[in-house]
Design an enzyme around this catalytic site. Sequence first.
Site, mmCIF file in Angstrom:
data_model
loop_
_atom_site.group_PDB
_atom_site.id
_atom_site.type_symbol
_atom_site.label_atom_id
_atom_site.label_comp_id
_atom_site.label_asym_id
_atom_site.label_seq_id
_atom_site.Cartn_x
_atom_site.Cartn_y
_atom_site.Cartn_z
ATOM 1 N N PRO A 166 0.860 -1.200 0.000
ATOM 2 C CA PRO A 166 0.000 0.000 0.000
ATOM 3 C C PRO A 166 0.888 1.239 0.000
ATOM 4 O O PRO A 166 1.308 1.732 1.047
ATOM 5 C CB PRO A 166 -0.776 -0.147 1.316
ATOM 6 C CG PRO A 166 0.125 -0.936 2.203
ATOM 7 C CD PRO A 166 0.921 -1.846 1.318
ATOM 8 N N ASP A 191 6.139 2.655 1.532
ATOM 9 C CA ASP A 191 5.182 1.651 1.986
ATOM 10 C C ASP A 191 4.512 2.181 3.248
ATOM 11 O O ASP A 191 5.168 2.366 4.283
ATOM 12 C CB ASP A 191 5.925 0.342 2.266
ATOM 13 C CG ASP A 191 4.989 -0.826 2.577
ATOM 14 O OD1 ASP A 191 3.864 -0.575 3.039
ATOM 15 O OD2 ASP A 191 5.407 -1.988 2.369
ATOM 16 N N HIS A 192 3.209 2.390 3.175
ATOM 17 C CA HIS A 192 2.489 2.998 4.299
ATOM 18 C C HIS A 192 2.379 2.057 5.495
ATOM 19 O O HIS A 192 1.981 2.471 6.585
ATOM 20 C CB HIS A 192 1.082 3.433 3.854
ATOM 21 C CG HIS A 192 0.725 4.805 4.318
ATOM 22 N ND1 HIS A 192 0.926 5.239 5.608
ATOM 23 C CD2 HIS A 192 0.158 5.850 3.656
ATOM 24 C CE1 HIS A 192 0.498 6.480 5.731
ATOM 25 N NE2 HIS A 192 0.038 6.883 4.552
ATOM 26 N N ARG A 193 2.759 0.805 5.324
ATOM 27 C CA ARG A 193 2.711 -0.120 6.447
ATOM 28 C C ARG A 193 3.850 0.112 7.431
ATOM 29 O O ARG A 193 3.729 -0.216 8.616
ATOM 30 C CB ARG A 193 2.776 -1.576 5.947
ATOM 31 C CG ARG A 193 1.590 -2.013 5.109
ATOM 32 C CD ARG A 193 1.816 -3.413 4.551
ATOM 33 N NE ARG A 193 2.958 -3.466 3.630
ATOM 34 C CZ ARG A 193 3.405 -4.573 3.046
ATOM 35 N NH1 ARG A 193 2.803 -5.736 3.286
ATOM 36 N NH2 ARG A 193 4.434 -4.544 2.228
ATOM 37 N N CYS A 197 5.535 3.148 7.944
ATOM 38 C CA CYS A 197 5.552 4.494 8.536
ATOM 39 C C CYS A 197 4.393 5.303 7.995
ATOM 40 O O CYS A 197 3.717 4.908 7.035
ATOM 41 C CB CYS A 197 6.868 5.205 8.253
ATOM 42 S SG CYS A 197 7.124 5.630 6.507
#
Length: 502
Positions: free
Chosen positions: A296, A472-474, A476
């Site tokens: 994501p 990658d928003h997972r 940070c």
Amino acid sequence: MSETRVFLLPDLGEGLTEAELVSWHVAVGDSIEVDQPIAEVETAKSAVEVPSPYAGIVAELHGKPGETLDVGKPLISVTPISSGAGVSADDAVPAEPAQPAVVPAETELAEPKPANAEAEAYREEEKAGSGNVLIGYGTPGGHAAAKRTRLPKASVSVLEPAETRPADKAADDLTLLRTRVPGKLGAVISPLVRRMAREHGVDLGELHGSGESGLIMRRDVEKAISAPVVEPAETKPAALVKPVETKPAPVVEPAETKETQGRDARTGLAISSRTPVRGVRKVVAATMSRSRSEIPEATVWVDVDATGLMELREGMKAGGAAVPGLLAFIARFVTAGLKKYPELNTRIESAEDGSQEIVGFDGVNLGIAAQTDRGLVVPSVRSAEKLSARELDAEIRRLTDVAREGKATPTELGSGTFTLNNYGVFGVDGSAAIINHPEVAILGVGRIIDKPWVVNGELAVRKVTELTLTFDHRVCDGGTAAGFLRFVADAIENPTTLLADI
């Protein structure tokens, strides 16, 4: 006549399952030696030469240039030559009345060996050498030009390789793993040298070979045996190491294009060609698809006034010093930024139970995206955080060169933790790049152009570039990504101040 042996395409590393046959170095009827390069193949990682583990006459070539061959499938068939054939008068050893004829093996020192038990043992080990080497790789030295000869009518008995004890073979294989030069299929140690080192307690992993491509020769082991103390090899900074001169990569014909007279059902247009997706393009497609489906991602960007950095470089040029490229300076800022924001220098691992972990690293392997004739590849500068701008510049140039020649090793292409992509060389300002899976972020740098910019309340013309960070928003949130991006931007705008601090 001896039974024909079939050599299967070996595993060329990284678990690759196929390779494209670029060219043959031999033809049917040629006489070849052990470890002589017989073909060049191109994998998804690089182009490599494959040596033969057998000596004899080429009986059959299993494949044509341009074909894709599966690992474990036949590559070449070789009919062994009886020991009394194909030997020049200078090389021949007179056979004793009741003994089978033995062809003397070539030694590192090119000295003739007597036909005694020691010489026979050496020959037996040399014959067994390539068969013992991992994944089909041979030993160097078999680079003699192919010569045509006819199969002998009479066959003379040949000594079979001596049986190798399991413990010795395991020790040899371990030694081989520690001493094989990455990316050089032939750069391994002969069985004789390995046996000599094992018997005298010499650690081959600590030696620096004097042979081609760093090959450890017998004289290197003898020197280590006679020397009471082995001084550590001098290590030079990367910036001072002259890139290894390599031969120009052979011309590779474009991917096979199949002409067809068919018509596309959806568009109604005639189909002009079909191009197989393979090699580097196939790997890039798979990696990018996996990145898009699993990560994501989010993107942030900022315009940066690079005038200060440009002026710094011009000042260094005026002083007559060697000046690193702009990308090397930015790479230095990136490694400093990742030290402050380590969340972007991680990887996500998933367990079988569905749980996930964020894996951090003690160091930065900085990937440098490079466009080549074979496709987009990303060789990485290992432990980049320890290098100065000059050292980074030298290593980036070296990696770019070997990548474009198709000679980058699997380790160089598969060990990155963060990628830096300079797409400004293509004349574009920005791009929402796709993350190089399994990394979690990629920083893109656009072209540097003149733009109107407000400086101290006044309009001025400045050198401006755009930085784009996809993350990658997972691992940070936006605050961390923005903080890292701002750190790199500030370093570019005020290089003198920040270089003193990092």
